[in-house]
Design a protein around this motif. Structure first.
Motif, PDB file in Angstrom:
ATOM      1  N   GLY A  31      -9.863  17.263 -21.277  1.00 19.80           N
ATOM      2  CA  GLY A  31      -9.055  16.171 -20.756  1.00 19.80           C
ATOM      3  C   GLY A  31      -8.877  16.173 -19.251  1.00 19.80           C
ATOM      4  O   GLY A  31      -8.292  15.233 -18.690  1.00 19.80           O
ATOM      5  N   GLU A  32      -9.397  17.185 -18.552  1.00 20.96           N
ATOM      6  CA  GLU A  32      -9.277  17.217 -17.094  1.00 20.96           C
ATOM      7  C   GLU A  32     -10.226  16.208 -16.440  1.00 20.96           C
ATOM      8  O   GLU A  32     -11.245  15.824 -17.014  1.00 20.96           O
ATOM      9  N   MET A  33      -9.885  15.822 -15.214  1.00 27.12           N
ATOM     10  CA  MET A  33     -10.771  15.022 -14.377  1.00 27.12           C
ATOM     11  C   MET A  33     -10.897  15.749 -13.043  1.00 27.12           C
ATOM     12  O   MET A  33      -9.937  15.807 -12.266  1.00 27.12           O
ATOM     13  N   VAL A  34     -12.071  16.344 -12.816  1.00 31.58           N
ATOM     14  CA  VAL A  34     -12.284  17.249 -11.695  1.00 31.58           C
ATOM     15  C   VAL A  34     -13.401  16.716 -10.806  1.00 31.58           C
ATOM     16  O   VAL A  34     -14.424  16.226 -11.302  1.00 31.58           O
ATOM     17  N   ILE A 195     -16.224  15.289 -14.992  1.00 32.56           N
ATOM     18  CA  ILE A 195     -16.521  16.008 -13.741  1.00 32.56           C
ATOM     19  C   ILE A 195     -17.299  15.062 -12.839  1.00 32.56           C
ATOM     20  O   ILE A 195     -18.333  14.520 -13.235  1.00 32.56           O
ATOM     21  N   VAL A 196     -16.784  14.854 -11.637  1.00 36.02           N
ATOM     22  CA  VAL A 196     -17.391  13.941 -10.661  1.00 36.02           C
ATOM     23  C   VAL A 196     -17.890  14.753  -9.471  1.00 36.02           C
ATOM     24  O   VAL A 196     -17.112  15.469  -8.833  1.00 36.02           O
ATOM     25  N   VAL A 197     -19.177  14.656  -9.175  1.00 37.41           N
ATOM     26  CA  VAL A 197     -19.715  15.238  -7.949  1.00 37.41           C
ATOM     27  C   VAL A 197     -19.738  14.133  -6.893  1.00 37.41           C
ATOM     28  O   VAL A 197     -20.282  13.054  -7.125  1.00 37.41           O
ATOM     29  N   ALA A 204     -12.914  11.603  -4.310  1.00 36.43           N
ATOM     30  CA  ALA A 204     -12.434  12.882  -4.845  1.00 36.43           C
ATOM     31  C   ALA A 204     -10.942  12.829  -5.161  1.00 36.43           C
ATOM     32  O   ALA A 204     -10.485  13.374  -6.182  1.00 36.43           O
ATOM     33  N   HIS A 205     -10.177  12.154  -4.307  1.00 33.91           N
ATOM     34  CA  HIS A 205      -8.735  12.081  -4.529  1.00 33.91           C
ATOM     35  C   HIS A 205      -8.346  11.113  -5.651  1.00 33.91           C
ATOM     36  O   HIS A 205      -7.166  11.010  -5.983  1.00 33.91           O
ATOM     37  N   MET A 206      -9.328  10.454  -6.232  1.00 29.85           N
ATOM     38  CA  MET A 206      -9.070   9.652  -7.431  1.00 29.85           C
ATOM     39  C   MET A 206      -9.215  10.482  -8.703  1.00 29.85           C
ATOM     40  O   MET A 206      -9.010   9.988  -9.805  1.00 29.85           O
ATOM     41  N   THR A 207      -9.596  11.761  -8.540  1.00 29.63           N
ATOM     42  CA  THR A 207      -9.579  12.702  -9.657  1.00 29.63           C
ATOM     43  C   THR A 207      -8.255  13.472  -9.590  1.00 29.63           C
ATOM     44  O   THR A 207      -7.381  13.164  -8.783  1.00 29.63           O
ATOM     45  N   LYS A 208      -8.107  14.472 -10.456  1.00 24.84           N
ATOM     46  CA  LYS A 208      -6.835  15.202 -10.522  1.00 24.84           C
ATOM     47  C   LYS A 208      -6.946  16.623  -9.971  1.00 24.84           C
ATOM     48  O   LYS A 208      -5.944  17.330  -9.873  1.00 24.84           O
ATOM     49  N   VAL A 217     -20.372  29.157  -2.596  1.00 26.91           N
ATOM     50  CA  VAL A 217     -19.116  29.750  -3.068  1.00 26.91           C
ATOM     51  C   VAL A 217     -18.025  28.683  -3.090  1.00 26.91           C
ATOM     52  O   VAL A 217     -18.095  27.679  -2.361  1.00 26.91           O
ATOM     53  N   ILE A 218     -17.018  28.902  -3.923  1.00 28.43           N
ATOM     54  CA  ILE A 218     -15.889  27.979  -3.987  1.00 28.43           C
ATOM     55  C   ILE A 218     -14.898  28.347  -2.892  1.00 28.43           C
ATOM     56  O   ILE A 218     -14.325  29.438  -2.896  1.00 28.43           O
ATOM     57  N   LEU A 219     -14.688  27.435  -1.947  1.00 25.23           N
ATOM     58  CA  LEU A 219     -13.736  27.657  -0.864  1.00 25.23           C
ATOM     59  C   LEU A 219     -12.315  27.377  -1.308  1.00 25.23           C
ATOM     60  O   LEU A 219     -11.369  28.033  -0.878  1.00 25.23           O
ATOM     61  N   ASP A 220     -12.173  26.344  -2.164  1.00 23.98           N
ATOM     62  CA  ASP A 220     -10.839  25.905  -2.548  1.00 23.98           C
ATOM     63  C   ASP A 220     -10.922  25.188  -3.889  1.00 23.98           C
ATOM     64  O   ASP A 220     -11.900  24.488  -4.165  1.00 23.98           O
ATOM     65  N   ASP A 221      -9.920  25.382  -4.718  1.00 25.25           N
ATOM     66  CA  ASP A 221      -9.837  24.729  -6.025  1.00 25.25           C
ATOM     67  C   ASP A 221      -8.381  24.324  -6.211  1.00 25.25           C
ATOM     68  O   ASP A 221      -7.532  25.166  -6.495  1.00 25.25           O
ATOM     69  N   SER A 222      -8.094  23.025  -6.024  1.00 25.69           N
ATOM     70  CA  SER A 222      -6.706  22.584  -5.959  1.00 25.69           C
ATOM     71  C   SER A 222      -6.435  21.378  -6.855  1.00 25.69           C
ATOM     72  O   SER A 222      -7.231  20.437  -6.905  1.00 25.69           O
ATOM     73  N   VAL A 223      -5.300  21.429  -7.526  1.00 24.40           N
ATOM     74  CA  VAL A 223      -4.790  20.242  -8.223  1.00 24.40           C
ATOM     75  C   VAL A 223      -4.238  19.300  -7.164  1.00 24.40           C
ATOM     76  O   VAL A 223      -3.540  19.729  -6.240  1.00 24.40           O
ATOM     77  N   VAL A 224      -4.566  18.007  -7.277  1.00 24.70           N
ATOM     78  CA  VAL A 224      -4.123  17.027  -6.280  1.00 24.70           C
ATOM     79  C   VAL A 224      -3.355  15.903  -6.965  1.00 24.70           C
ATOM     80  O   VAL A 224      -3.446  15.708  -8.182  1.00 24.70           O
ATOM     81  N   SER A 225      -2.592  15.185  -6.166  1.00 22.87           N
ATOM     82  CA  SER A 225      -1.890  14.006  -6.660  1.00 22.87           C
ATOM     83  C   SER A 225      -2.897  12.856  -6.737  1.00 22.87           C
ATOM     84  O   SER A 225      -3.416  12.405  -5.711  1.00 22.87           O
ATOM     85  N   GLN A 226      -3.198  12.422  -7.930  1.00 24.30           N
ATOM     86  CA  GLN A 226      -4.272  11.440  -8.134  1.00 24.30           C
ATOM     87  C   GLN A 226      -3.930  10.080  -7.537  1.00 24.30           C
ATOM     88  O   GLN A 226      -2.843   9.540  -7.769  1.00 24.30           O
TER      89      GLN A 226
END
Length: 236
Positions: A31-34, A195-197, A204-208, A217-226
């Motif tokens: 159910g995530e949108m990443v 999952i949206v590339v 990107a900010h239209m995802t969650k 490498v992954i620099l950052d992995d953050s939940v955002v206000s959609q």
């Protein structure tokens, strides 16, 4: 839904080895949108290809809906792709000589669904994306936004566990892009994992959740206000 552990991928470039993914750890719940962001060369396309079972990691593990994805022959990989994944591409990847209806029905054909049921399901999903009246039209008779909606309907037709969207708005103008993202957000609201590339910050900010890749490498992995796409579109 998706578990990636210590994923590594390298490619041989002549006598040199290019280390593209360098120990990626990445989980996505049902159910995530990443969104996955990164500049050219960051590794995001390689990661998407591995998620889509179009390529395989050298090291590490990938588990999809409880199934380990490793050393699959092409027949099994194709079966899993058809069962678990729906793909949305920047270039739409529609078959030019087939109608919108036939394009949407294509995954169901490969699942062995009978023609009448394929037609009914394809019409249902075309209606869902607002294109039922365009069912008999060929791709060259559709706008870019309409083509992407047909591609989304096709991705949904087999009821996949996960939608993988590779730069889904990359070939579209801003207003059309937001319309497509409004549709994708609605699909996620119904519970579909997406999952949206993208390389576009507003998309990107239209995802969650935003995962930023750089140099494998992954620099950052953050939940955002959609940001809701419909509100953004109205501000254009």
């Amino acid at each position: 839904m998706i578990e990636i552990k210590d994923l590594h991928k390298s490619y041989q470039m002549g006598s040199n080895s290019l280390h593209v993914l360098k120990g990626i750890n990445f989980n996505v719940s049902e159910g995530e949108m990443v969104s996955i962001m990164g500049s050219s060369g960051s590794g995001k396309s390689t990661l998407l290809n591995i998620l889509g079972m179009l390529d395989e990691a050298d090291e590490g593990s990938y588990t999809l809906d409880g199934k380990p994805i490793k050393k699959l022959n092409e027949k099994v990989a194709a079966k899993y792709r058809n069962q678990f994944l729906g793909f949305i591409f920047q270039s739409f990847n529609l078959i030019n000589y087939k109608s919108a209806l036939d394009n949407v029905a294509m995954p169901l054909y490969y699942q062995g669904v009978k023609r009448a049921e394929r037609t009914d399901k394809a019409l249902h999903y075309l209606e869902k994306v607002g294109l039922a009246e365009w069912a008999t039209h060929l791709p060259n008779e559709l706008s870019g936004g309409q083509k992407q909606r047909v591609a989304i309907a096709r991705a949904l037709a087999s009821d996949p566990k996960v939608l993988l969207a590779d730069e889904p708005t990359g070939a579209l103008d801003t207003k059309t892009s937001y319309g497509v993202m409004e549709l994708i957000q609605g699909i996620n609201d119904e519970g579909k994992t997406i999952i949206v590339v993208t390389h576009e910050d507003d998309i990107a900010h239209m995802t969650k959740r935003i995962v930023n890749l750089k140099d494998g490498v992954i620099l950052d992995d953050s939940v955002v206000s959609q940001v809701r796409a419909v509100a953004n579109a109205q501000n254009q």
